[in-house]
Design an enzyme around this catalytic site. Structure first.
Site, PDB file in Angstrom:
ATOM      1  N   ARG A 220       1.196  -0.978   0.159  1.00 21.81           N
ATOM      2  CA  ARG A 220      -0.102  -0.320  -0.234  1.00 21.81           C
ATOM      3  C   ARG A 220       0.700   1.009   0.030  1.00 21.81           C
ATOM      4  O   ARG A 220       2.150   1.279   0.941  1.00 21.81           O
ATOM      5  CB  ARG A 220      -1.039  -0.216   0.872  1.00 21.81           C
ATOM      6  CG  ARG A 220      -1.522  -0.621   1.300  1.00 21.81           C
ATOM      7  CD  ARG A 220      -3.414  -0.566  -0.056  1.00 21.81           C
ATOM      8  NE  ARG A 220      -4.341  -1.285   0.100  1.00 21.81           N
ATOM      9  CZ  ARG A 220      -4.563  -2.474  -0.516  1.00 21.81           C
ATOM     10  NH1 ARG A 220      -3.143  -2.395  -1.294  1.00 21.81           N
ATOM     11  NH2 ARG A 220      -5.360  -3.376  -0.567  1.00 21.81           N
ATOM     12  N   HIS A 268      -0.928  -0.486  -9.562  1.00 20.91           N
ATOM     13  CA  HIS A 268      -1.363  -1.047  -8.903  1.00 20.91           C
ATOM     14  C   HIS A 268      -2.550  -2.148  -8.997  1.00 20.91           C
ATOM     15  O   HIS A 268      -3.329  -2.421  -9.395  1.00 20.91           O
ATOM     16  CB  HIS A 268      -2.994  -0.135  -7.820  1.00 20.91           C
ATOM     17  CG  HIS A 268      -3.438  -0.742  -6.871  1.00 20.91           C
ATOM     18  ND1 HIS A 268      -3.770   0.325  -5.823  1.00 20.91           N
ATOM     19  CD2 HIS A 268      -3.480  -2.253  -6.573  1.00 20.91           C
ATOM     20  CE1 HIS A 268      -3.816  -1.011  -4.673  1.00 20.91           C
ATOM     21  NE2 HIS A 268      -3.871  -2.540  -5.187  1.00 20.91           N
TER      22      HIS A 268
HETATM   23  P1  NDP Z   1      -1.183 -10.643   5.052  1.00 21.20           P
HETATM   24  O1  NDP Z   1      -1.714 -11.133   6.182  1.00 21.20           O
HETATM   25  O2  NDP Z   1      -1.587 -12.714   4.695  1.00 21.20           O
HETATM   26  O3  NDP Z   1       0.362 -10.950   5.538  1.00 21.20           O
HETATM   27  C1  NDP Z   1       0.289  -9.988   6.027  1.00 21.20           C
HETATM   28  C2  NDP Z   1       1.841  -9.906   6.819  1.00 21.20           C
HETATM   29  O4  NDP Z   1       2.499  -8.586   6.745  1.00 21.20           O
HETATM   30  C3  NDP Z   1       2.105 -11.224   7.906  1.00 21.20           C
HETATM   31  O5  NDP Z   1       2.888 -11.828   7.734  1.00 21.20           O
HETATM   32  C4  NDP Z   1       2.056  -9.833   9.340  1.00 21.20           C
HETATM   33  O6  NDP Z   1       2.484 -10.668  10.651  1.00 21.20           O
HETATM   34  C5  NDP Z   1       3.234  -8.447   8.966  1.00 21.20           C
HETATM   35  N1  NDP Z   1       2.539  -8.061   9.745  1.00 21.20           N
HETATM   36  C6  NDP Z   1       2.038  -7.206   9.819  1.00 21.20           C
HETATM   37  N2  NDP Z   1       1.690  -5.701  10.521  1.00 21.20           N
HETATM   38  C7  NDP Z   1       3.054  -5.647  10.908  1.00 21.20           C
HETATM   39  C8  NDP Z   1       3.922  -5.043  11.421  1.00 21.20           C
HETATM   40  N3  NDP Z   1       3.270  -4.050  12.161  1.00 21.20           N
HETATM   41  N4  NDP Z   1       4.741  -4.551  11.637  1.00 21.20           N
HETATM   42  C9  NDP Z   1       5.892  -6.184  10.998  1.00 21.20           C
HETATM   43  N5  NDP Z   1       5.310  -7.075   9.980  1.00 21.20           N
HETATM   44  C10 NDP Z   1       3.339  -7.118  10.228  1.00 21.20           C
HETATM   45  O7  NDP Z   1      -1.320 -10.256   3.448  1.00 21.20           O
HETATM   46  P2  NDP Z   1      -0.452 -10.835   2.439  1.00 21.20           P
HETATM   47  O8  NDP Z   1      -0.066 -11.364   2.162  1.00 21.20           O
HETATM   48  O9  NDP Z   1      -2.022 -11.710   1.544  1.00 21.20           O
HETATM   49  O10 NDP Z   1      -1.016  -9.751   1.864  1.00 21.20           O
HETATM   50  C11 NDP Z   1      -0.456  -8.469   1.883  1.00 21.20           C
HETATM   51  C12 NDP Z   1      -0.410  -6.649   1.529  1.00 21.20           C
HETATM   52  O11 NDP Z   1      -0.359  -6.983  -0.131  1.00 21.20           O
HETATM   53  C13 NDP Z   1      -2.143  -6.577   1.412  1.00 21.20           C
HETATM   54  O12 NDP Z   1      -2.931  -5.873   3.047  1.00 21.20           O
HETATM   55  C14 NDP Z   1      -2.584  -6.073   0.689  1.00 21.20           C
HETATM   56  O13 NDP Z   1      -2.355  -4.214   0.850  1.00 21.20           O
HETATM   57  C15 NDP Z   1      -1.108  -5.900  -0.538  1.00 21.20           C
HETATM   58  N6  NDP Z   1      -1.987  -6.106  -1.404  1.00 21.20           N
HETATM   59  C16 NDP Z   1      -1.348  -5.554  -2.507  1.00 21.20           C
HETATM   60  C17 NDP Z   1      -1.760  -6.415  -4.303  1.00 21.20           C
HETATM   61  C18 NDP Z   1      -1.086  -5.064  -5.594  1.00 21.20           C
HETATM   62  O14 NDP Z   1      -1.971  -6.066  -6.538  1.00 21.20           O
HETATM   63  N7  NDP Z   1       0.168  -4.440  -5.174  1.00 21.20           N
HETATM   64  C19 NDP Z   1      -2.075  -7.112  -4.424  1.00 21.20           C
HETATM   65  C20 NDP Z   1      -3.181  -7.660  -3.151  1.00 21.20           C
HETATM   66  C21 NDP Z   1      -2.917  -7.273  -1.654  1.00 21.20           C
HETATM   67  P3  NDP Z   1       2.262 -11.953  11.298  1.00 21.20           P
HETATM   68  O15 NDP Z   1       2.860 -13.115  10.515  1.00 21.20           O
HETATM   69  O16 NDP Z   1       2.986 -12.572  12.562  1.00 21.20           O
HETATM   70  O17 NDP Z   1       0.865 -11.395  11.451  1.00 21.20           O
HETATM   71  C1  OXD Z   2      -5.852  -6.379  -2.718  1.00 15.72           C
HETATM   72  C2  OXD Z   2      -5.240  -5.275  -3.760  1.00 15.72           C
HETATM   73  O1  OXD Z   2      -5.775  -5.939  -1.942  1.00 15.72           O
HETATM   74  O2  OXD Z   2      -5.749  -6.005  -5.087  1.00 15.72           O
HETATM   75  O3  OXD Z   2      -6.256  -7.317  -3.246  1.00 15.72           O
HETATM   76  O4  OXD Z   2      -5.042  -4.596  -3.501  1.00 15.72           O
END
Ligand code: NDP
Ligand code: OXD
Length: 305
Positions: A220, A268
């Site tokens: 993001r 994006h």
């Molecule tokens: P998940 O919820 O599966 O994973 C998030 C990870 O981030 C986890 O490992 C979590 O830790 C870690 N995390 C969260 N907060 C913190 C913090 N404060 N400090 C350190 N680590 C942290 O999410 P996804 O992998 O499915 O997706 C990640 C992001 O990708 C989404 O939230 C979205 O915003 C973005 N996205 C972007 C897309 C695009 O097209 N550009 C498409 C899809 C998603 P823990 O394992 O300990 O919980």
């Molecule tokens: C998602 C994205 O969060 O597309 O799935 O950014």
């Protein structure tokens, strides 16, 4: 009983047809022209506009149309119901390939050669060195990227709130940020947008990274403090930034990133929700809701993801 789609500024024809195919006896309403607000029990939302979720007092769950839930959790006056998100292997595959592609393209100087071709120039150069990648976030997408990068010969580390144990990957917990990033040639951001991660990649963060690091943000836009990144690019502390997400989207035409020689921009699109698989998941959760069964992929509202 009906399902409401609050997904502004998109053509929803394909999505509606998919829902109607999978749930032929269920009414699908589309915001803002909702005929029977009291019948709405399940809302599928993406960037819901102000006030758009308010009238549905019988709503029992809200499903994000994507993996991220930040735009829903930030909604002012969010109903106190479970929020679910998309967890889809297709997203993980697309995201991993995007990240691998951009790292390889940078290593092999493709941008330079595209420019040379336009000028009919012939100037070969060795590929760039640097094989260490650190991924911030080791969730669904971060761990899939780590795996694909490892399979392609990279030395991969992940950093996450809770320390992971992933095969062939160096894993760091939240109190080990410096260790996780200080040697990285590439830093990939796959954190969710939460209160904790807003402007997490700022001056202090970048100062911990090594000179010449490449930053890839596919999570993001508001996780990166854009002025700090521009400053770090201007002194070549960050050699290049590959950015798929921005604080304001679409990226305003006047933004300094557009003209920057060391910034690669994509709109994006690193992992777009696949209507087929997403609709199946959304319908599965709707049926679970109707049968009082536990929902899949419910997010933790306190953590914000
Ligand atoms: P998940 O919820 O599966 O994973 C998030 C990870 O981030 C986890 O490992 C979590 O830790 C870690 N995390 C969260 N907060 C913190 C913090 N404060 N400090 C350190 N680590 C942290 O999410 P996804 O992998 O499915 O997706 C990640 C992001 O990708 C989404 O939230 C979205 O915003 C973005 N996205 C972007 C897309 C695009 O097209 N550009 C498409 C899809 C998603 P823990 O394992 O300990 O919980
Ligand atoms: C998602 C994205 O969060 O597309 O799935 O950014």
């Amino acid at each position: 009983m009906s399902i409401l789609l609050v997904i502004p500024n998109r053509n929803l024809d394909k999505l509606i047809a998919k829902f109607q195919n999978l749930l032929p006896n269920t009414t699908i309403e589309v915001w803002p022209n909702v005929k029977e607000p009291q019948e709405v029990e399940y809302i599928v939302a993406w960037q819901p506009p102000k006030g758009s979720l308010a009238p549905y007092t019988n709503c029992k769950a809200i499903a994000s149309f994507g993996a991220g839930v930040d735009s829903i959790l930030q909604y002012d006056g969010l109903p106190d119901v479970p929020i679910t998100r998309i967890v889809d292997e297709n997203l993980a595959k697309d995201m991993s390939r995007y990240v691998l592609t951009h790292i390889l393209a940078y290593q092999h100087r493709l941008e330079t050669y595209f420019k040379q071709q336009i000028k009919r120039e012939w100037k070969p150069k060795r590929a760039r060195a640097g094989n260490k990648v650190t991924i911030l976030g080791a969730g669904q997408l971060g761990s899939a990227c780590a795996n694909l990068l490892h399979l392609n010969g990279f030395d991969v580390s992940v950093w996450s709130r809770t320390k992971k144990s992933l095969a062939n990957v160096n894993c760091y917990g939240s109190d080990q940020l410096t260790d996780a990033i200080q040697d990285a040639d590439y830093i990939v951001c796959l954190l969710p947008a939460t209160k904790e991660t807003t402007h997490f990649i700022n001056h202090d963060f970048l100062a911990k990274a090594k000179e010449g690091v490449v930053l890839i943000n596919v999570a993001r836009g508001n996780i990166v403090e854009e002025q700090s990144l521009l400053k770090a690019l201007s002194i070549n502390h960050v050699a290049h930034a590959i950015l798929d997400v921005f604080s304001v989207e679409p990226l305003p035409k006047s933004h300094a990133f557009w003209q920057h020689a060391c910034v690669t921009i994509t709109p994006h699109c690193s992992a777009l929700s696949n209507v087929d698989t997403v609709t199946q998941q959304l319908c599965e959760n709707y049926l679970r809701l109707m049968q009082n069964q536990p929902l899949l992929n419910v997010v933790n509202k306190d953590l914000g993801y």
